[in-house]
Design an enzyme around this catalytic site. Structure first.
Site, PDB file in Angstrom:
ATOM      1  N   ASP A 246       0.869  -1.175   0.000  1.00 21.24           N
ATOM      2  CA  ASP A 246       0.000   0.000   0.000  1.00 21.24           C
ATOM      3  C   ASP A 246       0.906   1.225   0.000  1.00 21.24           C
ATOM      4  O   ASP A 246       1.865   1.283   0.779  1.00 21.24           O
ATOM      5  CB  ASP A 246      -0.899  -0.010   1.243  1.00 21.24           C
ATOM      6  CG  ASP A 246      -1.821   1.207   1.294  1.00 21.24           C
ATOM      7  OD1 ASP A 246      -2.466   1.492   0.273  1.00 21.24           O
ATOM      8  OD2 ASP A 246      -1.879   1.866   2.354  1.00 21.24           O
TER       9      ASP A 246
ATOM     10  N   GLU B 191      -1.479  -1.428  -5.667  1.00 19.76           N
ATOM     11  CA  GLU B 191      -2.704  -0.770  -6.112  1.00 19.76           C
ATOM     12  C   GLU B 191      -2.550  -0.220  -7.524  1.00 19.76           C
ATOM     13  O   GLU B 191      -1.496   0.307  -7.882  1.00 19.76           O
ATOM     14  CB  GLU B 191      -3.054   0.378  -5.171  1.00 19.76           C
ATOM     15  CG  GLU B 191      -3.321  -0.027  -3.743  1.00 19.76           C
ATOM     16  CD  GLU B 191      -3.426   1.182  -2.840  1.00 19.76           C
ATOM     17  OE1 GLU B 191      -4.551   1.515  -2.431  1.00 19.76           O
ATOM     18  OE2 GLU B 191      -2.380   1.787  -2.553  1.00 19.76           O
TER      19      GLU B 191
ATOM     20  N   ASP C 211      -2.972   1.249   7.180  1.00 22.30           N
ATOM     21  CA  ASP C 211      -2.151   1.009   5.994  1.00 22.30           C
ATOM     22  C   ASP C 211      -1.766  -0.463   5.846  1.00 22.30           C
ATOM     23  O   ASP C 211      -1.780  -1.008   4.739  1.00 22.30           O
ATOM     24  CB  ASP C 211      -0.895   1.877   6.032  1.00 22.30           C
ATOM     25  CG  ASP C 211      -1.225   3.362   6.017  1.00 22.30           C
ATOM     26  OD1 ASP C 211      -2.177   3.744   5.325  1.00 22.30           O
ATOM     27  OD2 ASP C 211      -0.534   4.139   6.698  1.00 22.30           O
TER      28      ASP C 211
END
Length: 259
Positions: free
Chosen positions: A49, A153, A234
């Site tokens: 992340d 991502e 996170d």
């Protein structure tokens, strides 16, 4: 490379000499080389992340901070003000000479003070850019060496930078450059990069799968109202990214390695 650092089996296709705003010359080479040697497999996978304070947050709990360029930015800003002021004053002097119709009117290039400020500004901007790029190279190479499968991502940074509150922080964190380096290094060294949809990765409990809804950015830790698991925002998102990457990889008919 050979012992003396010279690349073997390479062919120079093109070279370009560049003059940077700092006044330094650089030689850019385009070369044809043999395929790089693959990194050994580690049988490990990780979800990543990305953030602002911490650039990369891993699903195993490790966090890597963003490059801090505040010192160079401060210096560049100071010299930017000096450059703008000095250039403005020089323009006024040149205009005065023109209006007075002097025999030998001065040009912008005849004033060295504003050029000095321009080079100083460019020097600090280049230092920040070069050190940030060096940091990203070392971090991405380390990650590609450590993990066989990296799930991250699929962020559209161009769209995210339309948010004026976050645009500068996102640009400084260099999410796009981080992603690009991971992509080509995974391809070079025989590793796998999986890009997944970031939707709900910060909302879903990575343990029970319950969606607890949107949360303000200032909330960095939360407890799942269903299973009572306490999460680091996170790290939880990174674990969910890894889960999505595993599902996507399975859908492609490939098996996810185990750590």
């Amino acid at each position: 490379t050979s012992k003396n650092g010279v690349l073997q089996n390479t062919k120079i296709k093109r070279y370009t000499v560049l003059l940077e705003p700092t006044g330094k010359y650089y030689l850019s080479l385009q070369v044809e080389i043999s395929e790089p040697e693959k990194y050994s497999l580690t049988d490990k996978q990780v979800g990543i992340d990305v953030g602002v304070a911490d650039l990369a947050i891993l699903s195993n709990g490790l966090k890597y901070p963003s490059f801090n360029s505040s010192y160079f930015e401060k210096k560049a800003k100071i010299w930017q003000k000096k450059y703008s002021r000095r250039r403005h004053l020089v323009k006024l002097l040149v205009l005065q000479n023109k209006n007075k119709r002097v025999l030998c009117p001065r040009s912008l290039e005849s004033f060295a003070n504003w050029q000095k400020a321009q080079k100083s500004k460019a020097k600090y901007q280049a230092k920040a850019a070069n050190q940030r790029r060096d940091y990203l190279h070392k971090l991405t190479t380390h990650l590609v060496k450590q993990y066989d499968v990296i799930a991250t991502e699929d962020l559209k940074t161009k769209n995210l930078q339309k948010n004026h509150h976050l645009a500068k922080s996102i640009a400084n964190a260099s999410w796009r450059m981080f992603r690009q380096m991971l992509e080509y290094k995974c391809e070079w060294y025989g590793k796998k990069l999986i890009a997944v949809d970031p939707k709900n990765t910060s909302r879903i409990c990575s343990k029970c799968g319950y969606n607890s809804g949107a949360k303000p950015l200032e909330i960095r830790e939360w407890t799942c109202s269903k299973c009572q698991t306490k999460h680091d925002r996170d790290i939880n998102a990174a674990v969910n990214i890894l889960h999505k990457g595993s599902t996507k990889l399975s859908g492609q008919g490939l098996a996810m390695v185990t750590s």
